[in-house]
Design a protein around this motif. Sequence first.
Motif, PDB file in Angstrom:
ATOM      1  N   PHE A 257      12.480  15.067  14.160  1.00 13.39           N
ATOM      2  CA  PHE A 257      11.164  15.683  14.608  1.00 13.39           C
ATOM      3  C   PHE A 257      10.657  16.285  13.044  1.00 13.39           C
ATOM      4  N   GLU A 258      11.520  16.608  12.085  1.00 11.47           N
ATOM      5  CA  GLU A 258      10.855  16.718  10.783  1.00 11.47           C
ATOM      6  C   GLU A 258      10.552  15.631   9.921  1.00 11.47           C
ATOM      7  N   LEU A 259      11.029  14.420  10.380  1.00 14.23           N
ATOM      8  CA  LEU A 259      10.584  13.310   9.573  1.00 14.23           C
ATOM      9  C   LEU A 259       9.112  13.077  10.186  1.00 14.23           C
ATOM     10  N   ALA A 260       8.843  13.312  11.580  1.00 16.31           N
ATOM     11  CA  ALA A 260       7.570  12.986  12.195  1.00 16.31           C
ATOM     12  C   ALA A 260       6.546  14.001  11.371  1.00 16.31           C
ATOM     13  N   TRP A 261       7.112  15.164  11.291  1.00 20.17           N
ATOM     14  CA  TRP A 261       6.301  16.371  10.731  1.00 20.17           C
ATOM     15  C   TRP A 261       5.900  16.194   9.112  1.00 20.17           C
ATOM     16  N   VAL A 262       6.744  15.523   8.545  1.00 23.73           N
ATOM     17  CA  VAL A 262       6.653  15.183   6.922  1.00 23.73           C
ATOM     18  C   VAL A 262       5.676  14.139   7.152  1.00 23.73           C
ATOM     19  N   MET A 263       5.418  13.148   7.963  1.00 22.13           N
ATOM     20  CA  MET A 263       4.386  11.987   7.807  1.00 22.13           C
ATOM     21  C   MET A 263       3.274  12.397   8.875  1.00 22.13           C
ATOM     22  N   SER A 264       3.294  13.952   9.017  1.00 22.39           N
ATOM     23  CA  SER A 264       1.958  13.958   9.945  1.00 22.39           C
ATOM     24  C   SER A 264       1.672  13.411  11.293  1.00 22.39           C
ATOM     25  N   LYS A 265       2.789  13.016  11.974  1.00 22.27           N
ATOM     26  CA  LYS A 265       2.720  12.097  13.133  1.00 22.27           C
ATOM     27  C   LYS A 265       3.576  13.031  14.161  1.00 22.27           C
ATOM     28  N   ASP A 266       3.542  14.188  14.065  1.00 22.40           N
ATOM     29  CA  ASP A 266       4.534  15.010  15.249  1.00 22.40           C
ATOM     30  C   ASP A 266       3.342  15.353  16.258  1.00 22.40           C
ATOM     31  N   THR A 267       3.871  15.246  17.384  1.00 15.42           N
ATOM     32  CA  THR A 267       3.125  15.740  18.459  1.00 15.42           C
ATOM     33  C   THR A 267       3.906  16.735  19.245  1.00 15.42           C
ATOM     34  N   LYS A 268       3.183  17.357  20.361  1.00 12.76           N
ATOM     35  CA  LYS A 268       3.984  18.169  21.185  1.00 12.76           C
ATOM     36  C   LYS A 268       5.047  17.723  22.075  1.00 12.76           C
ATOM     37  N   ASP A 269       4.993  16.492  22.402  1.00 12.81           N
ATOM     38  CA  ASP A 269       6.097  15.843  22.975  1.00 12.81           C
ATOM     39  C   ASP A 269       7.230  15.786  22.118  1.00 12.81           C
ATOM     40  N   MET A 270       6.959  15.167  21.039  1.00  9.83           N
ATOM     41  CA  MET A 270       8.352  15.119  19.938  1.00  9.83           C
ATOM     42  C   MET A 270       8.841  16.528  19.582  1.00  9.83           C
ATOM     43  N   LEU A 271       7.998  17.671  19.516  1.00 12.80           N
ATOM     44  CA  LEU A 271       8.327  19.010  19.280  1.00 12.80           C
ATOM     45  C   LEU A 271       9.226  19.444  20.508  1.00 12.80           C
ATOM     46  N   TRP A 272       8.886  19.180  21.852  1.00 15.11           N
ATOM     47  CA  TRP A 272       9.594  19.388  22.941  1.00 15.11           C
ATOM     48  C   TRP A 272      10.956  18.769  22.790  1.00 15.11           C
ATOM     49  N   TRP A 273      11.074  17.542  22.722  1.00 11.34           N
ATOM     50  CA  TRP A 273      12.250  16.722  22.547  1.00 11.34           C
ATOM     51  C   TRP A 273      13.129  17.339  21.681  1.00 11.34           C
ATOM     52  N   SER A 274      12.749  17.890  20.556  1.00 11.63           N
ATOM     53  CA  SER A 274      13.537  18.577  19.515  1.00 11.63           C
ATOM     54  C   SER A 274      14.152  19.771  19.969  1.00 11.63           C
ATOM     55  N   VAL A 275      13.358  20.552  20.713  1.00 11.24           N
ATOM     56  CA  VAL A 275      13.446  22.085  21.513  1.00 11.24           C
ATOM     57  C   VAL A 275      14.738  21.671  22.326  1.00 11.24           C
ATOM     58  N   ILE A 276      14.756  20.575  23.062  1.00 12.85           N
ATOM     59  CA  ILE A 276      15.628  20.062  24.074  1.00 12.85           C
ATOM     60  C   ILE A 276      17.146  19.764  23.267  1.00 12.85           C
ATOM     61  N   GLY A 277      17.052  19.008  22.149  1.00 12.27           N
ATOM     62  CA  GLY A 277      18.186  18.904  21.294  1.00 12.27           C
ATOM     63  C   GLY A 277      18.887  19.945  20.895  1.00 12.27           C
ATOM     64  N   VAL A 278      18.046  20.963  20.350  1.00 11.02           N
ATOM     65  CA  VAL A 278      18.834  22.107  20.138  1.00 11.02           C
ATOM     66  C   VAL A 278      19.185  22.869  21.124  1.00 11.02           C
ATOM     67  N   THR A 279      18.698  22.922  22.121  1.00 10.71           N
ATOM     68  CA  THR A 279      19.122  23.753  23.337  1.00 10.71           C
ATOM     69  C   THR A 279      20.466  23.093  23.794  1.00 10.71           C
ATOM     70  N   ASP A 280      20.467  21.709  23.896  1.00  9.75           N
ATOM     71  CA  ASP A 280      21.667  20.971  24.275  1.00  9.75           C
ATOM     72  C   ASP A 280      22.937  21.614  23.397  1.00  9.75           C
ATOM     73  N   GLN A 281      22.772  21.650  22.094  1.00 10.41           N
ATOM     74  CA  GLN A 281      23.859  22.068  21.207  1.00 10.41           C
ATOM     75  C   GLN A 281      24.403  23.545  21.584  1.00 10.41           C
ATOM     76  N   TRP A 282      23.328  24.583  22.271  1.00  5.76           N
ATOM     77  CA  TRP A 282      23.672  25.904  22.539  1.00  5.76           C
ATOM     78  C   TRP A 282      24.303  25.589  23.999  1.00  5.76           C
ATOM     79  N   VAL A 283      23.725  24.792  25.081  1.00  4.45           N
ATOM     80  CA  VAL A 283      24.184  24.921  26.331  1.00  4.45           C
ATOM     81  C   VAL A 283      25.603  24.413  26.379  1.00  4.45           C
ATOM     82  N   HIS A 284      26.049  23.184  25.418  1.00  4.35           N
ATOM     83  CA  HIS A 284      27.405  22.801  25.538  1.00  4.35           C
ATOM     84  C   HIS A 284      28.327  23.476  24.454  1.00  4.35           C
ATOM     85  N   ASP A 285      27.794  24.691  23.810  1.00  5.48           N
ATOM     86  CA  ASP A 285      28.493  25.268  22.962  1.00  5.48           C
ATOM     87  C   ASP A 285      29.048  24.552  21.780  1.00  5.48           C
ATOM     88  N   LYS A 286      28.248  23.841  20.929  1.00  2.69           N
ATOM     89  CA  LYS A 286      28.511  22.839  20.086  1.00  2.69           C
ATOM     90  C   LYS A 286      28.318  23.831  18.624  1.00  2.69           C
TER      91      LYS A 286
END
Length: 616
Positions: A257-286
């Motif tokens: 997502f930060e790659l997309a942000w650097v290129m000014s191509k980030d969207t809300k869908d991309m942001l939501w996917w990055s939220v899910i990715g971080v949350t996955d690390q919390w849910v599975h205690d990583k």
Amino acid sequence: MCKKQIWRHRRNTETLSIKQQGLCFKTRTNAEVIIFFIHLNFIRLNFNMFVTDIRKEFYDVVVNQRVALFVSPDIDALCACKVLQALFHCDQVQYTLVPVAGWQDLGTAFMEHKEQYQYFVLINCGANVDLLETLQPEEDSVFFICDTHRPVDVVNVYNDTQIKLLIKQDDDLGVPSYDDIFRDDEEDEEGDGDDSGNESDGSAEPSGKRRRYDEDALERRIERQRARREWEARRREILFDYEQYEFHGTSAALVMFELAWVMSKDTKDMLWWSVIGVTDQWVHDKIPHMKYVTDIATLQRHVSRHNHRNEDEENSLSIDCMRITFEYDLRLVLYQHWSLYESICNSCYTSCSFKLWSINGQKKLQEFLADMGLPLKQVRQKFNSMDMSIKENLREVIEESANKFSMKDIRVQTFAVNFGFKNRFLASDVVHAAAALLENVEKDEMPTDNFIKALDCLSRSNLERLHLGIDLAKKKLKAIQQTVASCICTNLILSQGPFLYCHLLEGTPDVKLFSKPLALTLLCKYLLKAFICSTRNKRCKILPLIMAAPLDVEKGTVIVLGIPPESETSDKKNFFGRAFEKAAESTSSRTLHDHFDTSGDFSDAHSNFTSASSTS
């Protein structure tokens, strides 16, 4: 080139440049010489393949190429894949997506695609082994690795030709310095040759002088050999300290997502996917709790930016609009898609707090519901069917009563998304749904089919599939809760001295579900916490847990998982990856370490591995 050739080529190149520059040192000032060597040391200290400019060094390189995309089967990797796919579609990059479940799959996939592709992107796989040694690629193959698994193999770090690491360097990597790990054998060989050559040249000298020279040459050789042995012993110690524990770094989805942000191509869908990715690390205690909080804060700034940017636009959008919000929500799984009663019973936090596997625990739950003043009819029906007056203040009511029952952490920082006016999901809801689809065992489908379904459920255009995943997640969570209760009540958890051990036997209800890594991980975390809550032995709080479950009944294999002791402040570092390997060697057990996540060491092991794990 093989590994040794790579390092010798690099070291020889550096040595040659030093000698070439050294020819001019006689005519230079001491200050210039010092500046040169400072500059050389700076280059060598930073001579590794951590990509610092992800746009220039990665995306601009592959944007006009055909790319093979190898993705590990975990939710964070799926989310990173979705972000990268969106960028590729935007720039019309040709790519082939290949799911790879383990090292064997990765090797097979590479063999099938190495003739057609020069550039390979690996998501959540490939960083923690010597990739060139594993795949044996051609010299023109280039690998971009975006992987959360730590530690990163030192050969991957210092390879300056084919390995490019898309990894945030603000993670605590602790990579050893180059000179502590790699040494040029040719220098020693040349030194030995010089000694032998000088001895032969001195054959015309008097015998006494030649004998003294021989003794000096022998002493120098012995000194070099001693220094080499000391260096090798120090190297083994450094590598052991570096590779001893496995853990996870920054979410791959957040990096993309930060790659997309650097290129000014980030969207809300991309942001939501990055939220899910971080949350996955919390849910599975990583990751540790503080790491989760830090990453959530980063995402919160992006959410505020997107909401502010589209604030005026949102009011004019259709019912299909998307809005992400940061919230302190309840630590209850899927409660907005379930009944409140079922969610409380099947959430690890509340189930362990009440000890719901006991009669007293059930009574305590009834007292909790009574304290909230909620009618049982409302509590037992679906959340969407509850009275609006109850739903509006539900979080505050539950938190107030939870504090009385010593559940002060009933709320957690998270994000929610609204698709239009009807569909609302917490990030953890999507993680559980996608994981259930990814490891679905109800139908005899290929793993690739489950991978595609889990990937599709992350898109807002496939909400039906997401709801299907939520239904499967409910069944999985019920199975986990029932298995935990059964293990506690039948005393299946045994103390083996330095660790706890539990083995699910063939015939256990839903045992097929726990042949999958993510499901077994949730069960193992849940079971360890439940056991600590139910036992009077305080020492169990500092003991790790090893768990085994049947993998293939016909072949007589089991899957083995080891997790560190239960602690909210733990750094989540795991030593079982190395421990299982040593135990397998010492007991001559037949094992297959094929999973990327060696921190849990999901080992496809023969049934006699039980004795191996008890000696680890």
